[in-house]
Design a protein around this motif. Structure first.
Motif, PDB file in Angstrom:
ATOM      1  N   GLN A  13       0.889  -1.131  -0.023  1.00  0.00           N
ATOM      2  CA  GLN A  13       0.002  -0.085   0.216  1.00  0.00           C
ATOM      3  C   GLN A  13       0.921   1.064  -0.056  1.00  0.00           C
ATOM      4  O   GLN A  13       1.916   1.473   0.803  1.00  0.00           O
ATOM      5  CB  GLN A  13      -0.855   0.019   1.318  1.00  0.00           C
ATOM      6  N   ASN A  14       0.631   2.228  -0.847  1.00  0.00           N
ATOM      7  CA  ASN A  14       1.452   3.108  -1.050  1.00  0.00           C
ATOM      8  C   ASN A  14       0.454   4.445  -0.865  1.00  0.00           C
ATOM      9  O   ASN A  14      -0.124   4.758  -2.029  1.00  0.00           O
ATOM     10  CB  ASN A  14       2.316   3.200  -2.371  1.00  0.00           C
ATOM     11  N   ALA A  15       0.397   5.023   0.352  1.00  0.00           N
ATOM     12  CA  ALA A  15      -0.387   6.298   0.238  1.00  0.00           C
ATOM     13  C   ALA A  15      -0.120   7.446  -0.414  1.00  0.00           C
ATOM     14  O   ALA A  15      -0.915   8.372  -0.918  1.00  0.00           O
ATOM     15  CB  ALA A  15      -0.541   6.782   1.867  1.00  0.00           C
ATOM     16  N   CYS A  16       1.251   7.365  -0.778  1.00  0.00           N
ATOM     17  CA  CYS A  16       1.881   8.677  -1.658  1.00  0.00           C
ATOM     18  C   CYS A  16       1.615   8.551  -2.977  1.00  0.00           C
ATOM     19  O   CYS A  16       1.579   9.693  -3.628  1.00  0.00           O
ATOM     20  CB  CYS A  16       3.375   8.601  -1.446  1.00  0.00           C
ATOM     21  N   SER A  17       1.161   7.438  -3.532  1.00  0.00           N
ATOM     22  CA  SER A  17       1.024   6.971  -4.947  1.00  0.00           C
ATOM     23  C   SER A  17       2.366   7.318  -5.976  1.00  0.00           C
ATOM     24  O   SER A  17       1.991   7.021  -7.033  1.00  0.00           O
ATOM     25  CB  SER A  17      -0.185   7.976  -5.666  1.00  0.00           C
ATOM     26  N   LYS A  18       3.391   7.708  -5.373  1.00  0.00           N
ATOM     27  CA  LYS A  18       4.568   7.646  -6.015  1.00  0.00           C
ATOM     28  C   LYS A  18       5.637   6.939  -5.431  1.00  0.00           C
ATOM     29  O   LYS A  18       5.802   7.366  -4.149  1.00  0.00           O
ATOM     30  CB  LYS A  18       5.122   9.280  -6.468  1.00  0.00           C
ATOM     31  N   THR A  19       6.386   6.112  -6.030  1.00  0.00           N
ATOM     32  CA  THR A  19       7.548   5.418  -5.410  1.00  0.00           C
ATOM     33  C   THR A  19       8.751   5.635  -6.085  1.00  0.00           C
ATOM     34  O   THR A  19       8.992   5.444  -7.227  1.00  0.00           O
ATOM     35  CB  THR A  19       7.477   4.085  -5.136  1.00  0.00           C
ATOM     36  N   LEU A  20       9.835   6.368  -5.173  1.00  0.00           N
ATOM     37  CA  LEU A  20      11.228   6.167  -5.905  1.00  0.00           C
ATOM     38  C   LEU A  20      12.231   5.166  -5.221  1.00  0.00           C
ATOM     39  O   LEU A  20      12.295   4.929  -3.860  1.00  0.00           O
ATOM     40  CB  LEU A  20      11.803   7.730  -5.330  1.00  0.00           C
ATOM     41  N   HIS A  21      12.827   4.280  -6.282  1.00  0.00           N
ATOM     42  CA  HIS A  21      13.645   3.310  -5.822  1.00  0.00           C
ATOM     43  C   HIS A  21      14.966   3.781  -5.954  1.00  0.00           C
ATOM     44  O   HIS A  21      15.261   4.089  -7.044  1.00  0.00           O
ATOM     45  CB  HIS A  21      13.248   2.127  -6.520  1.00  0.00           C
ATOM     46  N   LEU A  22      15.808   3.362  -4.914  1.00  0.00           N
ATOM     47  CA  LEU A  22      17.137   3.919  -5.165  1.00  0.00           C
ATOM     48  C   LEU A  22      18.216   2.755  -5.126  1.00  0.00           C
ATOM     49  O   LEU A  22      17.978   1.964  -3.920  1.00  0.00           O
ATOM     50  CB  LEU A  22      17.637   5.038  -3.523  1.00  0.00           C
ATOM     51  N   MET A  23      19.066   2.444  -5.736  1.00  0.00           N
ATOM     52  CA  MET A  23      19.955   1.465  -5.793  1.00  0.00           C
ATOM     53  C   MET A  23      21.369   2.103  -5.983  1.00  0.00           C
ATOM     54  O   MET A  23      21.745   2.430  -7.104  1.00  0.00           O
ATOM     55  CB  MET A  23      19.824   0.418  -6.841  1.00  0.00           C
ATOM     56  N   SER A  24      22.182   2.474  -4.987  1.00  0.00           N
ATOM     57  CA  SER A  24      23.557   2.971  -5.086  1.00  0.00           C
ATOM     58  C   SER A  24      24.570   1.897  -4.677  1.00  0.00           C
ATOM     59  O   SER A  24      24.661   1.387  -3.645  1.00  0.00           O
ATOM     60  CB  SER A  24      23.540   4.371  -4.138  1.00  0.00           C
ATOM     61  N   ASN A  25      25.350   1.649  -5.652  1.00  0.00           N
ATOM     62  CA  ASN A  25      26.638   0.926  -5.586  1.00  0.00           C
ATOM     63  C   ASN A  25      26.383  -0.510  -5.010  1.00  0.00           C
ATOM     64  O   ASN A  25      27.050  -1.058  -4.254  1.00  0.00           O
ATOM     65  CB  ASN A  25      27.445   1.593  -4.636  1.00  0.00           C
ATOM     66  N   ILE A  26      25.141  -1.136  -5.648  1.00  0.00           N
ATOM     67  CA  ILE A  26      24.828  -2.419  -5.163  1.00  0.00           C
ATOM     68  C   ILE A  26      24.631  -3.341  -6.244  1.00  0.00           C
ATOM     69  O   ILE A  26      24.742  -4.629  -6.204  1.00  0.00           O
ATOM     70  CB  ILE A  26      23.594  -2.298  -4.113  1.00  0.00           C
ATOM     71  N   VAL A  27      24.484  -2.951  -7.629  1.00  0.00           N
ATOM     72  CA  VAL A  27      23.812  -3.592  -8.682  1.00  0.00           C
ATOM     73  C   VAL A  27      25.123  -4.872  -9.081  1.00  0.00           C
ATOM     74  O   VAL A  27      24.852  -5.589  -9.827  1.00  0.00           O
ATOM     75  CB  VAL A  27      23.404  -2.714  -9.579  1.00  0.00           C
ATOM     76  N   ASP A  28      26.349  -4.144  -8.817  1.00  0.00           N
ATOM     77  CA  ASP A  28      27.553  -4.991  -9.119  1.00  0.00           C
ATOM     78  C   ASP A  28      27.666  -6.285  -8.511  1.00  0.00           C
ATOM     79  O   ASP A  28      28.504  -7.197  -8.848  1.00  0.00           O
ATOM     80  CB  ASP A  28      28.772  -4.313  -9.394  1.00  0.00           C
ATOM     81  N   ILE A  29      27.023  -6.619  -7.237  1.00  0.00           N
ATOM     82  CA  ILE A  29      27.320  -7.499  -6.029  1.00  0.00           C
ATOM     83  C   ILE A  29      26.375  -8.693  -6.707  1.00  0.00           C
ATOM     84  O   ILE A  29      25.137  -8.585  -6.996  1.00  0.00           O
ATOM     85  CB  ILE A  29      26.797  -7.140  -4.974  1.00  0.00           C
ATOM     86  N   PRO A  30      27.056  -9.638  -6.795  1.00  0.00           N
ATOM     87  CA  PRO A  30      26.420 -11.032  -7.293  1.00  0.00           C
ATOM     88  C   PRO A  30      25.101 -11.247  -6.605  1.00  0.00           C
ATOM     89  O   PRO A  30      24.130 -11.786  -7.072  1.00  0.00           O
ATOM     90  CB  PRO A  30      27.463 -12.203  -7.175  1.00  0.00           C
ATOM     91  N   GLU A  31      25.254 -11.220  -5.251  1.00  0.00           N
ATOM     92  CA  GLU A  31      24.048 -11.499  -4.320  1.00  0.00           C
ATOM     93  C   GLU A  31      22.807 -10.582  -4.497  1.00  0.00           C
ATOM     94  O   GLU A  31      21.742 -11.162  -4.531  1.00  0.00           O
ATOM     95  CB  GLU A  31      24.285 -11.601  -2.903  1.00  0.00           C
ATOM     96  N   VAL A  32      23.366  -9.458  -4.863  1.00  0.00           N
ATOM     97  CA  VAL A  32      22.065  -8.394  -5.337  1.00  0.00           C
ATOM     98  C   VAL A  32      21.571  -8.780  -6.548  1.00  0.00           C
ATOM     99  O   VAL A  32      20.326  -8.660  -6.768  1.00  0.00           O
ATOM    100  CB  VAL A  32      22.686  -6.978  -5.243  1.00  0.00           C
TER     101      VAL A  32
END
Length: 279
Positions: free
Chosen positions: A177-196
């Motif tokens: 449930q998102n009362a804000c109706s807008k969601t910002l997803h932040l991914m900083s310096n994690i996408v290179d990690i195999p587990e991520v």
């Protein structure tokens, strides 16, 4: 629940600078403390061994301080540059801005702090409210992130609520449930990690269950592993979307060199990705 007394005294002192001059002042304050008290802090060799070259989650205050001094400024500048470019394509207005923000693998909250600084500098602080979700497996990092974000938001006049999840991304649960109706997803310096990367399908499935407008902003170093992660993230995103930013960028920045104990100018290369879609 986090109690302020578990935050390192030197981090708390630096937070006074954060509230006055934003993250740059915080960073410079911690660098000054680190440079003047080397015997009380970790050496690069000690940090490298205890954290497996910063690949393991941080376990104590000294590791957190070393990480900030050694890496945080470049991470912050990268997130700030991406968010500045991303927000040029997002509707922000002078009346009311309400966002849910989810910071994945947030560490000490650097990307979220870059967002708060950007909002304040753009003049939108007093008409912005944020429901912030911080996800991070390191308890010490998560405690610091929550503490810093709440202090900076309060200093800037941004209305902020914070939820935390102490877990890896494959165990994360996103608010449906998102009362804000807008969601910002932040991914900083994690996408290179195999587990991520192995968790991205789980995370994007959860994203698709949240109704409303979505913006995803991801940044990381220009490494083959990071490019692989960005490609996987892009391919898992909804088919109907706007690609706001997808590029490599090079810039120069001043930074403190922990192995030499001096400030220097370095060349930084970063990969940026920003996507927008509607669920």
């Amino acid at each position: 629940m986090m109690n302020a007394h578990i935050i390192n005294a030197h981090i708390m002192n630096a937070t006074d600078s954060l509230c006055v001059g934003g993250f740059e002042s915080y960073y410079r304050s911690l660098v000054q403390y680190f440079a003047n008290n080397k015997r009380d802090n970790l050496s690069y060799t000690q940090f490298r061994i205890s954290t497996n070259r910063a690949k393991s989650q941080l376990k104590c205050d000294k590791e957190a301080i070393f990480y900030t001094v050694a890496y945080a400024w470049t991470h912050y500048l990268s997130a700030k540059r991406l968010l500045t470019q991303t927000f040029e394509s997002i509707e922000f207005n002078a009346q009311n801005n309400s966002w849910q923000v989810i910071d994945y693998g947030c560490g000490q909250g650097i990307a979220s702090l870059a967002l708060l600084d950007h909002i304040a500098e753009a003049g939108y602080a007093h008409n912005t409210s944020i429901d912030l979700v911080l996800i991070e497996p390191s308890v010490i990092s998560l405690n610091i992130a929550k503490f810093l974000c709440k202090r900076l938001a309060q200093a800037c006049g941004i209305k902020l609520t914070v939820q935390t999840q102490v877990c890896h991304l494959d165990e994360a649960v996103l608010p449906k449930q998102n009362a804000c109706s807008k969601t910002l997803h932040l991914m900083s310096n994690i996408v290179d990690i195999p587990e991520v990367q192995d968790s991205l399908e789980h995370i994007t499935d959860l994203m698709n269950q949240i109704k409303g407008e979505h913006v995803l902003a991801a940044t990381g170093p220009i490494y083959p592993n990071n490019t692989e992660g960005f490609n996987k993230l892009y391919n898992l995103a909804p088919e109907v979307l706007d690609c706001l930013v997808n590029k490599q960028e090079f810039f120069c920045n001043e930074e403190y060199k922990v192995t030499g104990g001096y400030w220097y100018t370095r060349d930084t290369d970063r990969q940026f990705l920003a996507l927008k879609w509607q669920n």
